[in-house]
Structures are given as C-alpha cells and as structure tokens.
Scaffold this motif. Structure first.
Motif, mmCIF file in Angstrom:
data_model
loop_
_atom_site.group_PDB
_atom_site.id
_atom_site.type_symbol
_atom_site.label_atom_id
_atom_site.label_comp_id
_atom_site.label_asym_id
_atom_site.label_seq_id
_atom_site.Cartn_x
_atom_site.Cartn_y
_atom_site.Cartn_z
ATOM 1 N N SER A 22 8.255 13.700 0.409
ATOM 2 C CA SER A 22 8.421 15.111 0.067
ATOM 3 C C SER A 22 7.136 15.910 0.281
ATOM 4 N N GLU A 23 6.005 15.223 0.502
ATOM 5 C CA GLU A 23 4.767 15.921 0.839
ATOM 6 C C GLU A 23 4.498 15.894 2.340
ATOM 7 N N GLY A 24 5.450 15.384 3.113
ATOM 8 C CA GLY A 24 5.268 15.341 4.553
ATOM 9 C C GLY A 24 5.236 16.729 5.164
ATOM 10 N N TRP A 25 4.609 16.820 6.342
ATOM 11 C CA TRP A 25 4.536 18.108 7.040
ATOM 12 C C TRP A 25 4.386 17.845 8.534
ATOM 13 N N GLU B 199 1.731 12.857 11.031
ATOM 14 C CA GLU B 199 2.424 11.586 11.206
ATOM 15 C C GLU B 199 1.670 10.416 10.590
ATOM 16 N N THR B 200 0.350 10.403 10.739
ATOM 17 C CA THR B 200 -0.425 9.278 10.207
ATOM 18 C C THR B 200 -0.306 9.199 8.691
ATOM 19 N N ALA B 201 -0.424 10.328 8.014
ATOM 20 C CA ALA B 201 -0.302 10.337 6.556
ATOM 21 C C ALA B 201 1.079 9.857 6.122
ATOM 22 N N LEU B 202 2.120 10.282 6.834
ATOM 23 C CA LEU B 202 3.473 9.866 6.485
ATOM 24 C C LEU B 202 3.651 8.372 6.707
ATOM 25 N N THR B 203 3.149 7.854 7.822
ATOM 26 C CA THR B 203 3.292 6.433 8.126
ATOM 27 C C THR B 203 2.624 5.571 7.067
ATOM 28 N N ILE B 204 1.381 5.918 6.719
ATOM 29 C CA ILE B 204 0.642 5.134 5.734
ATOM 30 C C ILE B 204 1.303 5.250 4.362
ATOM 31 N N GLY B 205 1.660 6.482 3.983
ATOM 32 C CA GLY B 205 2.259 6.694 2.671
ATOM 33 C C GLY B 205 3.598 5.989 2.527
ATOM 34 N N ALA B 206 4.446 6.072 3.557
ATOM 35 C CA ALA B 206 5.750 5.412 3.496
ATOM 36 C C ALA B 206 5.595 3.901 3.454
ATOM 37 N N ALA B 207 4.620 3.369 4.204
ATOM 38 C CA ALA B 207 4.380 1.923 4.191
ATOM 39 C C ALA B 207 3.938 1.452 2.817
ATOM 40 N N SER B 208 3.131 2.250 2.145
ATOM 41 C CA SER B 208 2.673 1.870 0.809
ATOM 42 C C SER B 208 3.785 2.020 -0.218
ATOM 43 N N LEU B 209 4.570 3.089 -0.109
ATOM 44 C CA LEU B 209 5.705 3.282 -1.015
ATOM 45 C C LEU B 209 6.662 2.096 -0.945
ATOM 46 N N ALA B 210 6.902 1.593 0.270
ATOM 47 C CA ALA B 210 7.802 0.451 0.443
ATOM 48 C C ALA B 210 7.258 -0.814 -0.205
ATOM 49 N N ILE C 95 10.273 20.597 5.799
ATOM 50 C CA ILE C 95 9.909 19.231 5.429
ATOM 51 C C ILE C 95 11.093 18.298 5.619
ATOM 52 N N ALA C 96 12.250 18.705 5.123
ATOM 53 C CA ALA C 96 13.426 17.843 5.206
ATOM 54 C C ALA C 96 13.782 17.521 6.652
ATOM 55 N N GLU C 97 13.738 18.527 7.521
ATOM 56 C CA GLU C 97 14.080 18.306 8.925
ATOM 57 C C GLU C 97 13.081 17.391 9.609
ATOM 58 N N TRP C 98 11.794 17.619 9.358
ATOM 59 C CA TRP C 98 10.774 16.830 10.040
ATOM 60 C C TRP C 98 10.745 15.393 9.530
ATOM 61 N N VAL C 99 10.780 15.219 8.217
ATOM 62 C CA VAL C 99 10.732 13.870 7.654
ATOM 63 C C VAL C 99 11.983 13.085 8.050
ATOM 64 N N SER C 100 13.121 13.746 8.074
ATOM 65 C CA SER C 100 14.348 13.070 8.498
ATOM 66 C C SER C 100 14.243 12.623 9.954
ATOM 67 N N ALA C 101 13.599 13.442 10.779
ATOM 68 C CA ALA C 101 13.410 13.078 12.185
ATOM 69 C C ALA C 101 12.493 11.872 12.339
ATOM 70 N N GLN C 102 11.681 11.596 11.336
ATOM 71 C CA GLN C 102 10.801 10.420 11.367
ATOM 72 C C GLN C 102 11.492 9.177 10.813
ATOM 73 N N GLY C 103 12.751 9.311 10.433
ATOM 74 C CA GLY C 103 13.521 8.153 9.987
ATOM 75 C C GLY C 103 13.622 7.966 8.492
ATOM 76 N N HIS C 104 13.289 8.997 7.711
ATOM 77 C CA HIS C 104 13.359 8.908 6.255
ATOM 78 C C HIS C 104 14.386 9.916 5.735
#
Length: 359
Positions: A54-57, A61-72, A110-119
């Motif tokens: 929800s903080e993606g923008w 991409e790098t912040a989202l990748t690292i954050g999602a990997a840690s969340l998992a 945010i919703a459109e972009w993060v969804s496009a990244q597979g989340h």
C-alpha cells in the motif's frame, strides 16, 4: 572453507542487528553483538507497520521488491520467535484511506501499479470503508485494503529477539565500538543505524527524526481499529497501528540532526491528524510521547552489502526497519557465507561509494 567455528561481531543492537546475530548463531557462527543499550534507539520507537504494497508507487520497483520479499518472510520469522515469547503480530490487514479527491486518485494509482507488479490490492468505496471500520471519520472518501499487510508490536519483537539471541549463544556486549579495527572476529556486520558513518566513513546515512504517540484504551472508549489505518492529512502521512492495550499514532518526520526531543508542534499535528482519521480517538489515554532517529539514505533504500573482506553493512533502513528485518537478516547471512540474495539487488552500498577499508 575450514570447519573451524567462524566468528562475527555485529555492531548495533536494534531489530536488524539482533535478527542478524540470531540468524548467524543458528547457522553456526560464534557471535558477539555490541551495543551500549541493546533494543533501544529507532527500533524502540517504531510503529511496526508492514505495508510495502500500500506504500508502493510507480518507479519504486526496488523498494516494492525488497518490501514484498520481506513481508512474505514475516510469518515464518515470527513463528520461530514464538519459542521465545508471545506472537508479535497485532494485525493482518492494512487500510489506507483518502480524505480528498487527490488522495483518492493516488490510491487508484497505487492499486493499478502494484497490481501490475503481481500483488493484490482492493479499492474500497466510502460505504465499504465504513462497514469495515465504522469508527473512522465520515469525511473519508475511499480506501485501499491490503490483506496480509501485518503489523507487529516492535517492543515485543525486541524482547523476543534478545531472548532468542541469548538462547542461541550470542554474546551481548554492552559497550560502544569506536573503531571497527578494535574487533578481532573473522567478520564484522555494521548495523549501527545513524552511527554507522562514524564507523565506516562515507556511508550516506543521516538521522531523520520521527515522533509517535502511544495511546491506551479506557473503559467505555470506542474500540480501536482492527487493522492498521493509514492516510494523508494536510499532506502529512499519518497512521494508527493497533496494539493489545491501545493504539500507536505516528509519525512526524523532521530533518533535525540528532535532536530527539518531542515538540508541542509534533504532538499537536499527530493528535489533529489522528482525529481526522478517527474522531473518537480523543477518548483514549495519552501515556507516551517519544521520538527516534531513523537512519535514512538519499534514495530511501537500505545499504546491504559487503564493503571489505571483513565488513558487511546492513543499515540505512529508514522508516522500514521492522518491515525489512527478515529479508535483511537472510541477505546478510548470505553475504557472510559468500553468496548473495537476489531480492535485495539494488541495495549495494557501492551505489554511493563505501569510504575507507580496513583489513
């Protein structure tokens, strides 16, 4: 590599340092952890949100990748810690709300972009937000829900990590390291937050002050939200994080050097912003105002990488230290063992230069 026990000194005893020390000890390293006040600093003041989606923008991409990997990684990481204390989780969903049309458009972006990244994120209408959390303000226009974006009790986490370190044989040494050359271990991990540049000159880590409020429930008060609530109020980010006994309200952000004094202006803004999100929050007891210094980098990404044959740095996590704890521990252990973790690609200190080297 020799079968002789390898030794590592971890310099810094916040959540990052404690988790690295624990993981290294579990992997067979002889570990010393140095900190004059283990479990304090920015880690003690943190809100505990785990909200990389929800903080993606767009463009981050790098912040989202690292954050999602840690969340998992968080569920397994927390499950292992339950051997040493109660569950650290305080919620399993986040809800970001919009108070005006510009914020509502941002949530859609945010919703459109993060969804496009597979989340997966879910945009909610005003009425859907009210159905989920009826105590929120009537001026809220829409919401963005992320199932699986947890929150943790940072102080329970610190307690459990210290217990895990002790049980795993980590030697906790309560003193300040003034020069890494003092240490005689095979390897060194520098995870000293805002003090890191003093020990490795050239690291671009600066202190950014953040103030929070801790509220305690009283008999008859409006129930706290069941999930983390985030929003922007007059351009200021605000959040309400549930705790077992109340709510954590955060957080201001100031470039103020090493000042850790709580200001009247900061408390005023936090209270006003919290009431905009949840009008009945004024019923709660205000029992703590605190400030910490987040270790920030110029691009808001951490520094995780090897800077010499003996020294690995894991610092500069900014406001995401709690979120990034599991992936940082895994990545640092990989570096100690001569490999790397692809999920943290882009956090190498070499992107800024690394300063001096020691033997």
């Amino acid at each position: 590599m020799s079968t002789q026990t390898r030794s590592v000194a971890v310099v810094g005893g916040g959540v990052i340092g404690l988790s690295i020390a624990w993981q290294a000890a579990r992997d067979g390293w002889a570990v010393q952890l140095y900190d004059p006040a283990v479990g304090t600093g920015a880690s003690w003041v943190a809100g505990g949100m785990l909200a990389p989606l929800s903080e993606g923008w767009p463009g981050e991409e790098t912040a989202l990748t690292i954050g999602a990997a840690s969340l998992a990684r968080w569920p397994e990481f927390a499950a292992r810690l339950e051997t040493f204390g109660p569950s650290v989780f305080t919620g399993d969903t986040s809800l970001t709300v919009a108070l005006d049309s510009a914020d509502a458009q941002d949530l859609n972006t945010i919703a459109e972009w993060v969804s496009a990244q597979g989340h997966e994120l879910q945009v909610l209408s005003r009425s859907e937000v009210r159905d989920l959390e009826p105590m929120l303000g009537r001026g809220i226009r829409s919401g963005l829900m992320a199932v699986g974006e947890s929150a943790v009790d940072n102080r329970a986490l610190l307690t459990a990590l210290q217990a895990a370190c002790i049980a795993s044989g980590v030697e906790l040494i309560e003193r300040t390291v003034h020069d890494l050359a003092e240490l005689d271990t095979d390897q060194i991990v520098l995870t000293a937050g805002i003090a890191s540049p003093k020990l490795w000159p050239g690291l671009p880590v600066r202190p950014v002050k953040g103030e929070i409020l801790r509220l305690r429930g009283r008999p008859g008060v409006t129930p706290a939200p069941s999930r983390t609530i985030r929003g922007s109020v007059h351009g200021r980010p605000a959040y309400l994080v549930p705790r077992g006994d109340g709510i954590v309200v955060g957080a201001t952000q100031y470039e103020s050097g090493d000042d850790t004094q709580v200001t009247m202006a900061g408390v005023r803004d936090l209270i006003n912003d919290a009431e905009a999100l949840m009008p009945a929050i004024g019923e709660y007891e205000l029992y703590e105002c605190a400030a910490g210094l987040r270790p920030m980098t110029p691009d808001n990404l951490p520094l995780i990488g090897r800077v010499s044959e003996r020294v690995v740095v894991s610092t500069g996590h900014g406001r995401n230290g709690i979120l990034l704890t599991p992936v940082t521990a895994d990545a640092t252990l990989a570096l100690l063992n001569g490999t790397s973790l692809v999920e943290v690609k882009g956090t190498e200190p070499q992107r800024f230069g690394t300063g001096k080297e020691i033997s």
